[in-house]
Enzyme design. Sequence first.
Site, PDB file in Angstrom:
ATOM      1  N   TRP A 102     -42.756  -0.068 -15.635  1.00 27.58           N
ATOM      2  CA  TRP A 102     -42.147  -0.575 -14.397  1.00 27.58           C
ATOM      3  C   TRP A 102     -43.102  -1.484 -13.654  1.00 27.58           C
ATOM      4  O   TRP A 102     -42.697  -2.530 -13.131  1.00 27.58           O
ATOM      5  CB  TRP A 102     -41.632   0.580 -13.533  1.00 27.58           C
ATOM      6  CG  TRP A 102     -40.450   1.214 -14.203  1.00 27.58           C
ATOM      7  CD1 TRP A 102     -40.392   2.469 -14.740  1.00 27.58           C
ATOM      8  CD2 TRP A 102     -39.189   0.595 -14.507  1.00 27.58           C
ATOM      9  NE1 TRP A 102     -39.166   2.672 -15.338  1.00 27.58           N
ATOM     10  CE2 TRP A 102     -38.409   1.542 -15.209  1.00 27.58           C
ATOM     11  CE3 TRP A 102     -38.637  -0.657 -14.248  1.00 27.58           C
ATOM     12  CZ2 TRP A 102     -37.115   1.267 -15.656  1.00 27.58           C
ATOM     13  CZ3 TRP A 102     -37.336  -0.936 -14.697  1.00 27.58           C
ATOM     14  CH2 TRP A 102     -36.597   0.027 -15.386  1.00 27.58           C
ATOM     15  N   ASP A 172     -43.429   0.771  -5.179  1.00 27.12           N
ATOM     16  CA  ASP A 172     -42.141   1.035  -5.813  1.00 27.12           C
ATOM     17  C   ASP A 172     -42.048   2.550  -5.953  1.00 27.12           C
ATOM     18  O   ASP A 172     -42.725   3.154  -6.772  1.00 27.12           O
ATOM     19  CB  ASP A 172     -42.099   0.348  -7.189  1.00 27.12           C
ATOM     20  CG  ASP A 172     -40.849   0.721  -7.991  1.00 27.12           C
ATOM     21  OD1 ASP A 172     -39.997   1.462  -7.470  1.00 27.12           O
ATOM     22  OD2 ASP A 172     -40.742   0.250  -9.144  1.00 27.12           O
ATOM     23  N   LYS A 196     -32.060   8.074  -8.308  1.00 26.89           N
ATOM     24  CA  LYS A 196     -32.832   9.195  -8.863  1.00 26.89           C
ATOM     25  C   LYS A 196     -32.950  10.310  -7.820  1.00 26.89           C
ATOM     26  O   LYS A 196     -32.445  11.399  -8.005  1.00 26.89           O
ATOM     27  CB  LYS A 196     -34.197   8.719  -9.331  1.00 26.89           C
ATOM     28  CG  LYS A 196     -34.084   7.669 -10.442  1.00 26.89           C
ATOM     29  CD  LYS A 196     -35.348   6.868 -10.585  1.00 26.89           C
ATOM     30  CE  LYS A 196     -35.137   5.565 -11.303  1.00 26.89           C
ATOM     31  NZ  LYS A 196     -34.614   5.674 -12.657  1.00 26.89           N
TER      32      LYS A 196
END
Length: 361
Positions: A102, A172, A196
């Site tokens: 990511w 993030d 999530k």
Amino acid sequence: MTRAYNFNAGPAAIPLEVLEQAQEQFVNYQGAGMSIMEMSHRSALYEEVNNSAQALLRELFGVPENYHVLFLQGGASTQFAMLPLNLLQEGRPAAYVQTGAWADKAIKEAKNVGDVTIAASTKEDHYMRTPNLSEIEIPSNASYLHLTSNETIGGTQFHEFPVTGDIPLIADMSSDILSRPLDVSKFGMIYAGAQKNLGPSGVTVVIIRDELVKAGSKSIPAMFQYATHAKSNSLYNTPPSFSVYMVSLMLQWIKSKGGVSQMDQLNRDKTKLIYDRIDQSGGFYKGCAQANSRSLMNITFRMETEELEKLFVKESELQGFVGLKGHRDVGGLRASTYNAVPLSSCQALAEFMADFQKRNG
Ligand SMILES: Cc1ncc(COP(=O)(O)O)c(C=O)c1O
């Protein structure tokens, strides 16, 4: 109905109570004679949903007054571009901590916009750890420092954060927002796709300090400017109203369970069951992440052979487990244990792992 033991990485488990509450209000929201999805986003009822979701997020996460809470679209992936478009300044590189898949994507997008410097990287260790804070080197003229607080694929998590002084720290937090208490004032901006820890997909939360909103570029399209959304209370264009509504229910649920510190305790208890099973297996299960970088959200582990891993996934599915196959880029096994995953699912998984080892060890 039997609920699956849902260990999906995202979209992921949502508490049954939240789903049932949404079901109850689905057709007729608060007596309006219509669902929330059919309602104008300018209506008083929707404005209340938008405002209460913001207020709850502020309360639960301790977001200071001088920060905006925005509900945007395009996923965290859009933030990979929107962040540098707004805040990467000419002649001042953006510094990135490279900890996995990511972070890599965020870096790639920033490079499309301007100069990027890698402040620290754990690539040589196959991304199986987060860097020590002493390894992170931030140029004094950096536009900002970006890190990925939890790497969903590798299963590593920062357990402490660098202190960056005047350089904005951007995180993030897609896969660990609201999973533990944090001092939000240490961050210039935090962003997270909701799917999530906060509910369904379709909405991305951005928590951003007012001075960074003001400092953002004015020469990019309006939809990409944080200022546009901050000014209009996230109602510049039609918002993903149902997703924001679901986030508001999820936040109410977190509050009803005792808030973020309780989530943290529960997440520790849940993951301990599974990490202990790995550590006590005599090498039958091998944890991927280095011990001090282990994630409390995504537990990654392997077995001796891929055949055994395949058998594990197949048998687990027959017993009601979902989502235990590792990400397609890295293989292996992964259990995602976000806020909404109940302790009972983790107990069941620990028992299944013990039983599987007994039969195949
Ligand atoms: C840490 C992290 N960042 C970013 C993303 C991308 O999010 P989205 O699919 O909302 O663009 C994900 C998705 O899994 C993620 O885990």
